[in-house]
Design an enzyme around this catalytic site. Sequence first.
Site, mmCIF file in Angstrom:
data_model
loop_
_atom_site.group_PDB
_atom_site.id
_atom_site.type_symbol
_atom_site.label_atom_id
_atom_site.label_comp_id
_atom_site.label_asym_id
_atom_site.label_seq_id
_atom_site.Cartn_x
_atom_site.Cartn_y
_atom_site.Cartn_z
ATOM 1 N N TYR A 1 -4.995 -9.879 15.750
ATOM 2 C CA TYR A 1 -4.885 -9.074 14.585
ATOM 3 C C TYR A 1 -5.840 -7.744 14.755
ATOM 4 C CZ TYR A 1 -4.209 -7.165 9.917
ATOM 5 O OH TYR A 1 -4.230 -6.405 8.834
ATOM 6 N N LYS B 1 -5.306 -3.901 16.027
ATOM 7 C CA LYS B 1 -5.556 -2.823 15.039
ATOM 8 C C LYS B 1 -6.508 -1.854 15.923
ATOM 9 C CE LYS B 1 -3.377 -4.172 11.159
ATOM 10 N NZ LYS B 1 -2.278 -3.265 10.883
ATOM 11 N N THR C 1 0.603 -1.125 -0.006
ATOM 12 C CA THR C 1 -0.253 0.234 0.046
ATOM 13 C C THR C 1 0.951 1.217 0.045
ATOM 14 O OG1 THR C 1 -1.584 -1.255 1.197
ATOM 15 C CG2 THR C 1 -1.876 1.272 1.233
ATOM 16 N N ARG D 1 12.891 1.937 8.247
ATOM 17 C CA ARG D 1 14.335 1.520 8.628
ATOM 18 C C ARG D 1 15.114 1.348 7.662
ATOM 19 N NH1 ARG D 1 14.634 -3.932 7.535
ATOM 20 N NH2 ARG D 1 12.482 -4.908 6.801
ATOM 21 N N ARG D 2 15.114 1.408 6.578
ATOM 22 C CA ARG D 2 16.145 1.444 5.593
ATOM 23 C C ARG D 2 15.644 2.263 4.381
ATOM 24 N NH1 ARG D 2 14.345 -1.731 1.324
ATOM 25 N NH2 ARG D 2 12.491 -3.397 1.713
ATOM 26 N N ARG E 1 3.053 -14.397 0.976
ATOM 27 C CA ARG E 1 2.292 -14.656 2.097
ATOM 28 C C ARG E 1 1.397 -15.816 1.424
ATOM 29 N NH1 ARG E 1 1.250 -8.932 4.914
ATOM 30 N NH2 ARG E 1 3.262 -8.303 5.262
#
Length: 281
Positions: free
Chosen positions: A182, A186, A69, A91-92, A217
Amino acid sequence: MSRPAALSAAAAAAAGVAALVAALLLLQPENVGPGASLSMAGTEALPKLREDFRMQNKSVFILGASGETGRVLLKEILEQGLFSKVTLIGRRKLTLDEEAYKNVNQEVVDFEKLDDYASAFQGHDVGFCCLGTTRKKAGAEGFVRVDRDYVLKSAELAKSGGCKHFNLLSSKGADKSSNFLYLQVKGEVEARVEELKFDRYSIFRPGVLLCDRQESRPGEWLVRKFFGSLPESWASGHSVPVITVVRAMLNNMVRPSDAKKELLDNKAIHDLGKADDPLKP
């Protein structure tokens, strides 16, 4: 059947069952409360609203631009030319070779020490949070760490840094009282971000996101195939293409609103995401 083959078959079966359970959870009716439905009156004015928004020379940050997304959101933001400054926080550093991305700023942070990177969150008018992982990939503790703790801390720093409009990608069925981890996480992060009292807080609760992930996945793939085999009118109640989610986010953003909190369910996302074809500058 050999033991490795049996284990492989069992794992595949477990993944299938998990995927179907997830699908069934998503099929349950969702009570999203007042304010979830958006009137579509005035959507014909979106091109003018986009132009007015561009003239304000606003700044935006995106969390989670490496995900499906977030990646589509970045592309759409640049194509529509909505912001004078676009910053990715992650993070990168991402490899963005195309000419269209040459002016995108990137801030590399350590999510375990976000207070040390508060400057990355300063000076943005709008923020989009598309951070997320899975329990399978990160374990239960890691999932909570990313989807709740990282998101909440990022929102806190964004608020302190002057962000006025915070957009959170959540999930259909999000509920802090849910027995399903999950959905519970959320729902909890939705509520805790609301406590920060942004000038405008928009929550998006899509169903199954229809996309071709770069990351494998299998469970999600099975669910997407399941919805893909259903009549469009039925499947659209419980799933949505990523591009529709992204366009709903941006169409909602350019529409002036006095609401402190907006909650868009899967139907509202479909309606607003398909309101018109985005006007390119």
